[in-house]
Design a protein around this motif. Structure first.
Motif, PDB file in Angstrom:
ATOM      1  N   ALA A  91     109.328  51.907  -2.984  1.00  0.00           N
ATOM      2  CA  ALA A  91     108.329  52.432  -2.050  1.00  0.00           C
ATOM      3  C   ALA A  91     108.161  50.768  -0.412  1.00  0.00           C
ATOM      4  N   VAL A  92     107.332  51.217   0.540  1.00  0.00           N
ATOM      5  CA  VAL A  92     106.848  49.802   1.214  1.00  0.00           C
ATOM      6  C   VAL A  92     105.457  49.491   0.243  1.00  0.00           C
ATOM      7  N   TYR A  93     106.317  48.521   1.010  1.00  0.00           N
ATOM      8  CA  TYR A  93     104.770  47.564   0.277  1.00  0.00           C
ATOM      9  C   TYR A  93     104.622  46.520   0.900  1.00  0.00           C
ATOM     10  N   TYR A  94     102.721  47.142   0.751  1.00  0.00           N
ATOM     11  CA  TYR A  94     101.788  46.512   1.967  1.00  0.00           C
ATOM     12  C   TYR A  94     100.829  45.436   1.180  1.00  0.00           C
ATOM     13  N   CYS A  95     100.639  44.241   2.161  1.00  0.00           N
ATOM     14  CA  CYS A  95      99.835  43.014   2.108  1.00  0.00           C
ATOM     15  C   CYS A  95      98.693  43.903   2.251  1.00  0.00           C
ATOM     16  N   TYR A 112      92.182  44.786   6.139  1.00  0.00           N
ATOM     17  CA  TYR A 112      93.020  44.496   7.490  1.00  0.00           C
ATOM     18  C   TYR A 112      94.500  44.217   6.200  1.00  0.00           C
ATOM     19  N   TRP A 113      95.275  44.764   6.978  1.00  0.00           N
ATOM     20  CA  TRP A 113      96.245  45.553   6.847  1.00  0.00           C
ATOM     21  C   TRP A 113      97.962  44.932   7.168  1.00  0.00           C
ATOM     22  N   GLY A 114      98.680  44.229   6.041  1.00  0.00           N
ATOM     23  CA  GLY A 114      99.836  43.699   7.363  1.00  0.00           C
ATOM     24  C   GLY A 114     101.076  44.882   7.376  1.00  0.00           C
ATOM     25  N   GLN A 115     102.375  44.532   8.109  1.00  0.00           N
ATOM     26  CA  GLN A 115     103.157  45.709   8.752  1.00  0.00           C
ATOM     27  C   GLN A 115     104.082  46.642   7.370  1.00  0.00           C
ATOM     28  N   GLY A 116     103.771  46.111   6.639  1.00  0.00           N
ATOM     29  CA  GLY A 116     104.611  46.883   5.352  1.00  0.00           C
ATOM     30  C   GLY A 116     105.807  46.232   4.931  1.00  0.00           C
ATOM     31  N   THR A 117     106.642  46.056   3.765  1.00  0.00           N
ATOM     32  CA  THR A 117     107.834  46.162   3.590  1.00  0.00           C
ATOM     33  C   THR A 117     108.716  46.793   2.860  1.00  0.00           C
ATOM     34  N   LEU A 118     110.347  47.469   2.819  1.00  0.00           N
ATOM     35  CA  LEU A 118     110.367  48.360   2.319  1.00  0.00           C
ATOM     36  C   LEU A 118     111.486  47.663   0.622  1.00  0.00           C
ATOM     37  N   VAL A 119     110.836  48.056  -0.568  1.00  0.00           N
ATOM     38  CA  VAL A 119     111.913  48.103  -1.551  1.00  0.00           C
ATOM     39  C   VAL A 119     112.386  48.953  -2.192  1.00  0.00           C
ATOM     40  N   THR A 120     113.595  48.951  -1.835  1.00  0.00           N
ATOM     41  CA  THR A 120     114.284  50.122  -2.727  1.00  0.00           C
ATOM     42  C   THR A 120     115.157  49.397  -3.514  1.00  0.00           C
ATOM     43  N   VAL A 121     114.894  50.698  -5.021  1.00  0.00           N
ATOM     44  CA  VAL A 121     115.338  50.227  -5.954  1.00  0.00           C
ATOM     45  C   VAL A 121     117.065  51.009  -6.382  1.00  0.00           C
ATOM     46  N   SER A 122     117.666  50.661  -6.856  1.00  0.00           N
ATOM     47  CA  SER A 122     118.719  51.786  -7.104  1.00  0.00           C
ATOM     48  C   SER A 122     119.167  51.721  -8.892  1.00  0.00           C
ATOM     49  N   SER A 123     119.447  53.477  -8.927  1.00  0.00           N
ATOM     50  CA  SER A 123     120.063  52.799 -10.577  1.00  0.00           C
ATOM     51  C   SER A 123     121.053  53.511 -11.060  1.00  0.00           C
TER      52      SER A 123
END
Length: 123
Positions: A91-95, A112-123
């Motif tokens: 997902a994209v993770y937001y603080c 207040y929201w941060g801009q998001g950072t993408l986390v990708t977990v492969s199987s």
């Protein structure tokens, strides 16, 4: 308050990752703060939060026992340590921060929201 999230990336199932959220224009310890995530095609989901002052932390059911939220007051930074990552954590993770009294449980509680950072977990 401006929030800048970082630390996302591509990892494999079972790996760990630590996200950071640097705050400016305000002091982290004074705010209730949280992490949310949003997977493609899904609504933004609560992940974890800590109360103003960082004295209490609580988690969404899908991450409890695997993720840990913490703060570094000296660095004015919020962290999310993610262990035992699974593909459904992708997902994209937001603080987020709340500028009023009270806790963060859902999107409407956030000011207040941060801009998001993408986390990708492969199987």
């Amino acid at each position: 308050v401006q929030l800048q999230a970082s630390g996302g990336g591509l990892v494999q199932t079972g790996d760990s990752l630590r996200l950071s959220c640097a705050a400016s224009g305000g002091t982290v310890r004074n705010y209730a703060m949280a992490w949310f995530r949003q997977a493609p095609g899904k609504e933004r989901e609560f992940v974890a939060a800590s109360t103003g002052g960082g004295s209490n932390s609580y988690y969404g059911g899908s991450v409890k026992g695997r993720f840990t939220i913490s703060r570094d007051g000296a660095k004015n930074t919020l962290f999310l340590q993610m262990n035992s990552l699974r593909p459904f954590d992708t997902a994209v993770y937001y603080c987020a921060a709340r500028g009023r009294t009270g806790r963060i449980y859902q999107v409407d509680d956030v000011d207040y929201w941060g801009q998001g950072t993408l986390v990708t977990v492969s199987s």
